[in-house]
Write a protein that holds these residues in place. Sequence first.
Motif, PDB file in Angstrom:
ATOM      1  N   ALA A 151       6.043  24.254  25.304  1.00 46.58           N
ATOM      2  CA  ALA A 151       6.992  25.170  24.668  1.00 46.58           C
ATOM      3  C   ALA A 151       6.342  26.543  24.557  1.00 46.58           C
ATOM      4  O   ALA A 151       5.202  26.659  24.100  1.00 46.58           O
ATOM      5  N   LEU A 178       3.197  23.778  21.621  1.00 47.60           N
ATOM      6  CA  LEU A 178       3.754  25.113  21.418  1.00 47.60           C
ATOM      7  C   LEU A 178       2.692  26.191  21.537  1.00 47.60           C
ATOM      8  O   LEU A 178       1.618  26.080  20.948  1.00 47.60           O
ATOM      9  N   VAL A 218      10.346  25.927  14.503  1.00 46.93           N
ATOM     10  CA  VAL A 218      10.034  25.460  15.856  1.00 46.93           C
ATOM     11  C   VAL A 218       8.747  24.653  15.892  1.00 46.93           C
ATOM     12  O   VAL A 218       8.608  23.739  16.715  1.00 46.93           O
ATOM     13  N   ASN A 219       7.809  24.944  15.018  1.00 46.15           N
ATOM     14  CA  ASN A 219       6.586  24.127  14.948  1.00 46.15           C
ATOM     15  C   ASN A 219       6.920  22.681  14.616  1.00 46.15           C
ATOM     16  O   ASN A 219       6.391  21.743  15.231  1.00 46.15           O
ATOM     17  N   ALA A 228      13.850  22.911  21.630  1.00 45.64           N
ATOM     18  CA  ALA A 228      12.900  21.875  21.231  1.00 45.64           C
ATOM     19  C   ALA A 228      13.626  20.627  20.750  1.00 45.64           C
ATOM     20  O   ALA A 228      13.231  19.490  21.073  1.00 45.64           O
ATOM     21  N   CYS A 254       8.952  21.052  17.571  1.00 44.12           N
ATOM     22  CA  CYS A 254       8.081  20.733  18.709  1.00 44.12           C
ATOM     23  C   CYS A 254       7.203  19.527  18.397  1.00 44.12           C
ATOM     24  O   CYS A 254       6.992  18.658  19.257  1.00 44.12           O
ATOM     25  N   ALA A 277       6.059  18.306  21.934  1.00 41.95           N
ATOM     26  CA  ALA A 277       5.847  19.466  22.798  1.00 41.95           C
ATOM     27  C   ALA A 277       4.693  20.302  22.261  1.00 41.95           C
ATOM     28  O   ALA A 277       4.546  20.477  21.048  1.00 41.95           O
TER      29      ALA A 277
END
Length: 317
Positions: A52, A99, A88-89, A292, A92, A97
């Motif tokens: 990501a 990042l 997003v952390n 994500a 992910c 994923a």
Amino acid sequence: MNLFDDSAAKAARDRQDQLTKPQGSLGRLEDLAVFMAGWQGRGRPRIDRAQALVFAGNHGVVAQGITPFPPEVTAAMVANFEAGGAAVNQLCRAAGADLSVVALDLDRPTADFTQGPAMTAPEVSDAMARGVDAVDADADILILGEMGIGNSTIAAALAATCFGGRAEDWVGPGTGSVGDQLAAKMRVVTEGLALHAPTDTAGTLAAFGGREQAAICGAIRRARDLRIPVILDGFICCAAASVLLRDDPDALAHCLIGHESAEPGHRRLIAALGMPPILSLDMRLGEGSGAALALNILRAALACHDGMATFAEAGIG
């Protein structure tokens, strides 16, 4: 050059038709597995390494009073990403994923596109190259997102210049612009469209700017060369990706749209692109969050594709 492996896609479709379910009963999950097979070049695709990338940039047009937040918030959010504190952390981490955040000269905003080009040709090339360099050649899937105060205005200008329409068709509240700020967004997009009439990818990025948008374009091109499928985020990310179609109508063939953003222009943009989103959850955060989250659906599609038994294996039929 056709990078999509039709034989691998056919092998995946044939396998789907033999799995212990009525043909087509998993709906789009089946199509996603076949899509991944064609781009990965194997009938049973997998995601061992998910990357990501969030690109961040600042924009001179913010001086026109288009947003309730100052440009310094971009750097503060980058620090939050790096500390693991953003949405997003978490998404992910949940989706498996890795990042990375790429900050693009945050102390040097692009120029105000109502006064002239937002970037020079060398600046566009540099930002695109940084997008290229950020892509992990060993990734099985690439998730793209962005951060940049004012960049929903950039997205509206990019969408309008690529697909037509008035500023009002594309401009939305973004991070919360209402009243005079929303009117300012519409005004600056209208002025920008009157001032600039670019026709190719580099010229469009130079006209309206966004180092993060240019980096997204570079990453998408690099992923295509490497045959890495891409999940795009919402309105801003998709508007950036759309600019690549000015040079190559097949530039986004390896891309999926992760979700339909609640930002008003995104539905119109999705229709123009002809690419159905994986999710629609009224999200409008940006930063790669919807992409994500969509990775979980993609993983589920591949788990069914690879792990289910065929009718023959199950002794049915």
